[in-house]
Design a protein around this motif. Sequence first.
Motif, mmCIF file in Angstrom:
data_model
loop_
_atom_site.group_PDB
_atom_site.id
_atom_site.type_symbol
_atom_site.label_atom_id
_atom_site.label_comp_id
_atom_site.label_asym_id
_atom_site.label_seq_id
_atom_site.Cartn_x
_atom_site.Cartn_y
_atom_site.Cartn_z
ATOM 1 N N GLN A 1 0.827 -1.197 0.000
ATOM 2 C CA GLN A 1 0.000 0.000 0.000
ATOM 3 C C GLN A 1 0.871 1.260 0.000
ATOM 4 O OE1 GLN A 1 -3.274 0.003 -0.321
ATOM 5 N NE2 GLN A 1 -3.386 -2.230 -0.317
ATOM 6 N N ASN A 2 0.522 2.204 -0.878
ATOM 7 C CA ASN A 2 1.149 3.529 -0.911
ATOM 8 C C ASN A 2 2.675 3.504 -0.952
ATOM 9 O OD1 ASN A 2 -1.452 4.734 -0.666
ATOM 10 N ND2 ASN A 2 -1.386 4.337 1.536
ATOM 11 N N PRO A 3 3.287 2.805 -1.888
ATOM 12 C CA PRO A 3 4.750 2.858 -1.983
ATOM 13 C C PRO A 3 5.201 4.263 -2.360
ATOM 14 C CG PRO A 3 3.829 1.774 -3.910
ATOM 15 C CD PRO A 3 2.682 2.001 -2.964
ATOM 16 N N GLN A 4 6.368 4.655 -1.865
ATOM 17 C CA GLN A 4 6.891 5.991 -2.121
ATOM 18 C C GLN A 4 7.359 6.117 -3.571
ATOM 19 O OE1 GLN A 4 7.423 8.699 0.040
ATOM 20 N NE2 GLN A 4 6.215 7.692 1.623
ATOM 21 N N PHE A 5 6.807 7.097 -4.279
ATOM 22 C CA PHE A 5 7.253 7.436 -5.633
ATOM 23 C C PHE A 5 7.167 6.246 -6.596
ATOM 24 C CE2 PHE A 5 9.638 10.279 -2.749
ATOM 25 C CZ PHE A 5 9.075 11.474 -3.148
ATOM 26 N N TYR A 6 6.072 5.511 -6.516
ATOM 27 C CA TYR A 6 5.817 4.433 -7.487
ATOM 28 C C TYR A 6 5.081 5.061 -8.657
ATOM 29 C CZ TYR A 6 3.719 0.197 -9.456
ATOM 30 O OH TYR A 6 3.312 -0.811 -10.306
ATOM 31 N N THR A 7 5.722 5.108 -9.827
ATOM 32 C CA THR A 7 5.201 5.924 -10.928
ATOM 33 C C THR A 7 5.207 5.162 -12.240
ATOM 34 O OG1 THR A 7 6.206 7.835 -9.844
ATOM 35 C CG2 THR A 7 5.391 8.149 -12.088
ATOM 36 N N ALA A 8 4.003 4.968 -12.796
ATOM 37 C CA ALA A 8 3.871 4.465 -14.162
ATOM 38 C C ALA A 8 3.452 5.629 -15.061
ATOM 39 C CB ALA A 8 2.845 3.338 -14.203
#
Length: 511
Positions: A330-337
């Motif tokens: 849940q809510n990983p830091q700076f996980y960006t697609a």
Amino acid sequence: MPHSTHEHALTQLNSGSKFYSLDYIAFRLICEFVYLDPVSPKYPKRDLCLISTACFRLREASLPLIFNEVHNLRLHREFVSTWPSTIWPYIRKVHVHDKTHLGKMRDVPVKVNNLDVLLPRLNNLNHLVFHLESLPEALLEAISPIPLKTVEFLETRFDIHCLPGVLSRMDHLTSLALTVMPERSPDIDTNQEFEIVETILRTVASRLRRLEISGDLIQFSTLAQINWPELHTLCMVGHVPSSRPKPFSVVINHMPSLRNLHCNFSAGHICRQPTVFLSDHGANLPDLENLSISNLRHEDLLIDHLPKNLRVFRILALRDIYGIRTFRLQNPQFYTALDDDNALRWVRAVAKLPHLIELALTLEQPPSPTLLELIAESCPKLQTLELEQAEFEQNNRCSAYSMEMFVRPLSRLKDLRKLLITIEIGPHDVWDPFSFPTSTYVSVDVDFESAWKLFAENLPGLKTIGFLFHNRNRVQGPRSCVWNAGQINRYNSMISIERYLHQICCLRLRI
């Protein structure tokens, strides 16, 4: 094998030569064709033991493939202390484990105390992979005289004082991997680890051609300060270093030979600054041919300064996943697609790369026909295309588009040989071997068969096809999905698919 010898063997096979008249290289090519997996060539697709019993010459050609890479797990299972001496000449790569990893015997301890005597006796050994949390000093001292070219310490603790001295004596070492476990023991002295890893890097940097290292073990400033005259490939995994981030144009400033850069950091619950690739309009990355980046910030200036000689480019979204049945963090830091707009921006940017033959994008949503049209227009020379939806395991929708709408734009890519693509297929729970298969799994299977056939018929050059599939029962690494992939075999007008199921594990298959 020399190019001329290889060509001669192919000529023998294509000319219909008698089986008994083929030379050793031709038999070797037959064994490699049977043995190697076209989707992930590092991993075998079939057992060669049966074919090796056909005749002496096939046995002679297959033995180097069968025993080229071995694990000490087999010694543990068979209650023996060493591999038969008859296969020692064929062993070039050894995996050392301290516990089992699969099945009902998972996490059973494995003895490694006999390997300090056995490994130095393997005359052709040049590659060691340690899957050990703690490294026995006696084993490390025993391997230091071996002329190893590659050493990998995977998911290891590095607060071991003798390690820099051991590696400093390996004069032939050109490839090194240092990675840590996602969940680390609280008793590890991390400050000592930083000092030891920095000492190791300063000791071996002048001769390394390939380095894979976890960002948890190093500061960006350390990489930036060391001279790396021979480094050809840098792969960074784990988490972003905890220090203040530096643009990668600065980090790799002392790497004049660098051609492959893989920044495959995973987003996690640890608060880390996002990766910065370029922050200055006047900066540039060096003459790279292969670039892989993860969790890219949309404002990063890299989009305007891509190296012109890139042949392979990947934009990925990676995150930590812990435990066999944990579906997502849940809510990983700076996980960006990439959202739809940014995906189109990046495809327009890579249109300026004249040599690009491989492209991989991780998207927020499954790819649309519009995106495929732009890719076909912008990257006409593509041989490999991977379009993956991040968090696909959360998507149980059926696509609003017909399969034909995906095939039509891709048919313009005449050189396309490998395609891995996310297509919305509705519910897609994988069969659990510990329960009964569901009807959903069967219906999805049928949908895949029809889709495979459609793509194979309309893309005549395609050799590998794969669709993303939720794999909730075998979660590993930064993904909980697999590529349900297959090799396309063509004979006259007939087409068949030889299927594989491939776990995406920490991208180790990709680099």
